[in-house]
Design a protein around this motif. Structure first.
Motif, PDB file in Angstrom:
ATOM      1  N   UNK A   1      30.445  47.793  30.338  1.00 48.26           N
ATOM      2  CA  UNK A   1      30.785  46.729  29.106  1.00 48.26           C
ATOM      3  C   UNK A   1      32.186  46.314  29.633  1.00 48.26           C
ATOM      4  N   UNK A   2      33.402  46.892  29.790  1.00 48.74           N
ATOM      5  CA  UNK A   2      34.589  46.426  29.850  1.00 48.74           C
ATOM      6  C   UNK A   2      34.660  45.188  31.144  1.00 48.74           C
ATOM      7  N   UNK A   3      33.622  45.766  32.072  1.00 49.09           N
ATOM      8  CA  UNK A   3      33.525  44.824  33.434  1.00 49.09           C
ATOM      9  C   UNK A   3      33.315  43.594  33.095  1.00 49.09           C
ATOM     10  N   UNK A   4      32.709  43.283  32.042  1.00 50.28           N
ATOM     11  CA  UNK A   4      32.155  41.823  31.912  1.00 50.28           C
ATOM     12  C   UNK A   4      33.655  41.041  31.302  1.00 50.28           C
ATOM     13  N   UNK A   5      34.480  41.769  30.793  1.00 51.92           N
ATOM     14  CA  UNK A   5      35.938  41.085  30.541  1.00 51.92           C
ATOM     15  C   UNK A   5      36.418  40.606  31.948  1.00 51.92           C
ATOM     16  N   UNK A   6      36.376  41.672  32.971  1.00 53.00           N
ATOM     17  CA  UNK A   6      36.980  41.493  33.950  1.00 53.00           C
ATOM     18  C   UNK A   6      36.260  40.291  34.698  1.00 53.00           C
ATOM     19  N   UNK A   7      35.062  40.301  34.808  1.00 53.53           N
ATOM     20  CA  UNK A   7      34.254  39.172  35.406  1.00 53.53           C
ATOM     21  C   UNK A   7      34.945  37.953  34.711  1.00 53.53           C
ATOM     22  N   UNK A   8      34.543  37.767  33.425  1.00 51.94           N
ATOM     23  CA  UNK A   8      35.063  36.653  32.716  1.00 51.94           C
ATOM     24  C   UNK A   8      36.550  36.185  33.272  1.00 51.94           C
ATOM     25  N   UNK A   9      37.444  36.919  33.332  1.00 51.18           N
ATOM     26  CA  UNK A   9      38.903  36.716  33.627  1.00 51.18           C
ATOM     27  C   UNK A   9      38.985  36.170  35.227  1.00 51.18           C
ATOM     28  N   UNK A  10      38.294  36.728  36.140  1.00 49.21           N
ATOM     29  CA  UNK A  10      38.184  36.597  37.473  1.00 49.21           C
ATOM     30  C   UNK A  10      37.314  35.183  37.693  1.00 49.21           C
ATOM     31  N   UNK A  11      36.126  34.874  36.739  1.00 45.23           N
ATOM     32  CA  UNK A  11      35.779  33.543  37.038  1.00 45.23           C
ATOM     33  C   UNK A  11      36.356  32.499  36.400  1.00 45.23           C
ATOM     34  N   UNK A  12      37.478  32.671  35.800  1.00 50.29           N
ATOM     35  CA  UNK A  12      38.335  31.638  35.192  1.00 50.29           C
ATOM     36  C   UNK A  12      39.210  31.276  36.308  1.00 50.29           C
ATOM     37  N   UNK A  13      39.526  32.459  37.056  1.00 48.45           N
ATOM     38  CA  UNK A  13      40.565  32.179  38.270  1.00 48.45           C
ATOM     39  C   UNK A  13      40.044  32.276  39.753  1.00 48.45           C
ATOM     40  N   UNK A  14      38.609  31.796  39.648  1.00 53.56           N
ATOM     41  CA  UNK A  14      37.939  32.008  41.077  1.00 53.56           C
ATOM     42  C   UNK A  14      38.498  31.063  42.013  1.00 53.56           C
ATOM     43  N   UNK A  15      39.101  29.985  41.653  1.00 48.66           N
ATOM     44  CA  UNK A  15      39.833  29.304  42.814  1.00 48.66           C
ATOM     45  C   UNK A  15      40.671  30.188  43.508  1.00 48.66           C
ATOM     46  N   UNK A  16      41.314  31.393  43.119  1.00 49.78           N
ATOM     47  CA  UNK A  16      42.338  31.986  43.971  1.00 49.78           C
ATOM     48  C   UNK A  16      41.600  33.790  43.846  1.00 49.78           C
ATOM     49  N   UNK A  17      40.281  33.853  43.478  1.00 48.19           N
ATOM     50  CA  UNK A  17      39.745  35.276  43.313  1.00 48.19           C
ATOM     51  C   UNK A  17      38.362  35.202  43.699  1.00 48.19           C
ATOM     52  N   UNK A  18      37.991  36.250  44.216  1.00 48.08           N
ATOM     53  CA  UNK A  18      36.487  36.500  44.552  1.00 48.08           C
ATOM     54  C   UNK A  18      36.153  37.750  44.021  1.00 48.08           C
ATOM     55  N   UNK A  19      35.023  38.258  43.766  1.00 49.54           N
ATOM     56  CA  UNK A  19      34.473  39.516  43.602  1.00 49.54           C
ATOM     57  C   UNK A  19      33.415  39.623  44.658  1.00 49.54           C
ATOM     58  N   UNK A  20      34.019  40.459  45.606  1.00 50.52           N
ATOM     59  CA  UNK A  20      33.083  40.841  46.989  1.00 50.52           C
ATOM     60  C   UNK A  20      32.415  41.979  46.874  1.00 50.52           C
ATOM     61  N   UNK A  21      32.660  43.208  46.043  1.00 50.36           N
ATOM     62  CA  UNK A  21      31.885  44.100  45.907  1.00 50.36           C
ATOM     63  C   UNK A  21      31.982  44.780  44.396  1.00 50.36           C
ATOM     64  N   UNK A  22      30.767  45.358  44.061  1.00 51.80           N
ATOM     65  CA  UNK A  22      30.742  45.828  42.776  1.00 51.80           C
ATOM     66  C   UNK A  22      30.297  47.310  42.993  1.00 51.80           C
ATOM     67  N   UNK A  23      30.477  48.410  42.094  1.00 53.01           N
ATOM     68  CA  UNK A  23      29.956  49.630  42.111  1.00 53.01           C
ATOM     69  C   UNK A  23      29.523  50.324  40.816  1.00 53.01           C
ATOM     70  N   UNK A  24      28.655  50.679  40.476  1.00 49.68           N
ATOM     71  CA  UNK A  24      28.425  51.669  39.511  1.00 49.68           C
ATOM     72  C   UNK A  24      27.190  52.626  39.783  1.00 49.68           C
ATOM     73  N   UNK A  25      27.297  53.988  39.040  1.00 49.21           N
ATOM     74  CA  UNK A  25      26.225  54.931  39.467  1.00 49.21           C
ATOM     75  C   UNK A  25      25.001  54.512  38.906  1.00 49.21           C
ATOM     76  N   UNK A  26      24.726  53.866  37.844  1.00 49.51           N
ATOM     77  CA  UNK A  26      23.404  53.349  37.549  1.00 49.51           C
ATOM     78  C   UNK A  26      22.962  52.062  38.225  1.00 49.51           C
ATOM     79  N   UNK A  27      21.808  52.335  38.724  1.00 47.46           N
ATOM     80  CA  UNK A  27      21.291  51.075  39.503  1.00 47.46           C
ATOM     81  C   UNK A  27      21.076  49.979  38.709  1.00 47.46           C
ATOM     82  N   UNK A  28      20.582  50.309  37.358  1.00 44.35           N
ATOM     83  CA  UNK A  28      20.137  49.065  36.433  1.00 44.35           C
ATOM     84  C   UNK A  28      21.191  48.372  35.890  1.00 44.35           C
ATOM     85  N   UNK A  29      22.499  49.048  35.650  1.00 38.54           N
ATOM     86  CA  UNK A  29      23.465  48.685  35.147  1.00 38.54           C
ATOM     87  C   UNK A  29      24.569  47.709  36.471  1.00 38.54           C
TER      88      UNK A  29
END
Length: 311
Positions: free
Chosen positions: A46-74
């Motif tokens: 849920x809230x991770x999508x807000x994190x994604x949105x914020x980092x996307x806005x700042x992707x000139x200076x940030x990258x998401x290189x790894x993600x983790x969740x215990x549910x493979x569908x999510x």
């Protein structure tokens, strides 16, 4: 898989001051350095999508290189959205500990269920990562002490997600209040209302093949899997969540504290109950809380299920 005892030992040891080596490379990776910061996002529903949105806005200076969740569908859904937004596919894993092992990750963001916030934050610092953790930063008051002690010892950047503190609109209004817009501010009132549905009475069923239920529970007491807990209704169960007070009230009360320039109340009183439905929900759905200071007061009202139009 780590046992509950082993999880507790890891957290306690880290908070007590396990020395974490700070190499020249780690200093160069401090937030604000003139290079891209690599993020790992943990807990993706849920809230991770807000994190994604914020980092996307700042992707000139940030990258998401790894993600983790215990549910493979999510996990796979979020990994796909990250690739679309950031322009590169992150490494995806169900076990966040593998993410922490990566030397490529500079900072982590945490949007797991509440009972995991402090343990992952401390383990993240122990792994030489900076930390952004969703509110609440802990599942109980003692965990706050562990988290603060770990941050002071390890010196990493740690921020809890009270997002209004970063909102230009909120900053402007609070500044006007502090500069006398309404005179001396001594009373603040906030509320949260919703029309949440019943979570029903859960039935014990086999754990879905896509879910690592043991890791989902982590440091919490072991329970049989029920069909009404994952992925959201854990909020209303005491061994995992913190109810509406720390789900939404934490934001609203924080703005009140900010406006009134208060710190610790002299007295807190609260009254409420679970009135609207009879189900597995263990917290209140209706609550009135007062925070009393020497010459100021804050009132917060919660109506999670009755949808009362207070606006």
């Amino acid at each position: 898989m780590l046992t509950r005892r082993e999880f507790s030992k890891l957290v306690t040891t880290a908070a007590a001051g396990v020395a974490v080596s700070s190499t020249a490379k780690s200093y160069a990776r401090v937030i604000g350095a003139n290079e891209r910061v690599n993020f790992g996002v943990i807990g993706l529903n849920s809230r991770a999508y807000a994190h994604l949105s914020a980092l996307t806005t700042n992707k000139a200076n940030a990258a998401i290189t790894h993600v983790a969740d215990v549910d493979s569908v999510i996990l796979q859904k979020f990994a796909g959205e990250t690739e679309k937004s950031m322009g590169a596919a992150p490494k995806a894993d169900k076990d966040f500990r593998k993410l922490l092992e990566s030397k490529d990750v500079d900072a982590i963001t945490i949007a797991t269920p509440d009972h995991w916030h402090t343990p992952i934050a401390i383990l993240g610092m122990q792994a030489d990562k900076h930390v952004y953790v969703e509110k609440p930063c802990s599942h109980n008051p003692h965990e706050v002490e562990l988290l603060v002690a770990a941050q002071k010892k390890m010196g990493k950047q740690v921020q809890m997600g009270n997002q209004q503190r970063s909102s230009p609109h909120s900053i402007e209004i609070i500044d006007k209040i502090h500069n006398g817009l309404i005179g001396r501010a001594y009373y603040a009132k906030a509320w949260y209302c919703n029309t949440r549905k019943t979570m029903g009475t859960g039935k014990v069923i086999p754990v879905p093949a896509t879910l690592d239920w043991d890791l989902w529970q982590g440091p919490a007491p072991r329970q049989q899997y029920k069909d009404n807990v994952h992925p959201y209704n854990w909020h209303w169960l005491r061994i995992y969540g913190t109810g509406e007070t720390l789900n939404n009230g934490t934001h609203e009360v924080d703005v009140c504290r900010w406006a009134l320039q208060t710190v610790w109340p002299q007295r807190i009183t609260a009254s409420g109950g679970r009135y609207h439905f009879k189900d597995d929900w263990q917290f209140y759905d209706t609550l009135v809380t007062s925070f009393e200071y020497d010459d100021k007061m804050i009132s917060w009202e919660n109506m999670s299920t009755n949808g009362m139009p207070l606006y």
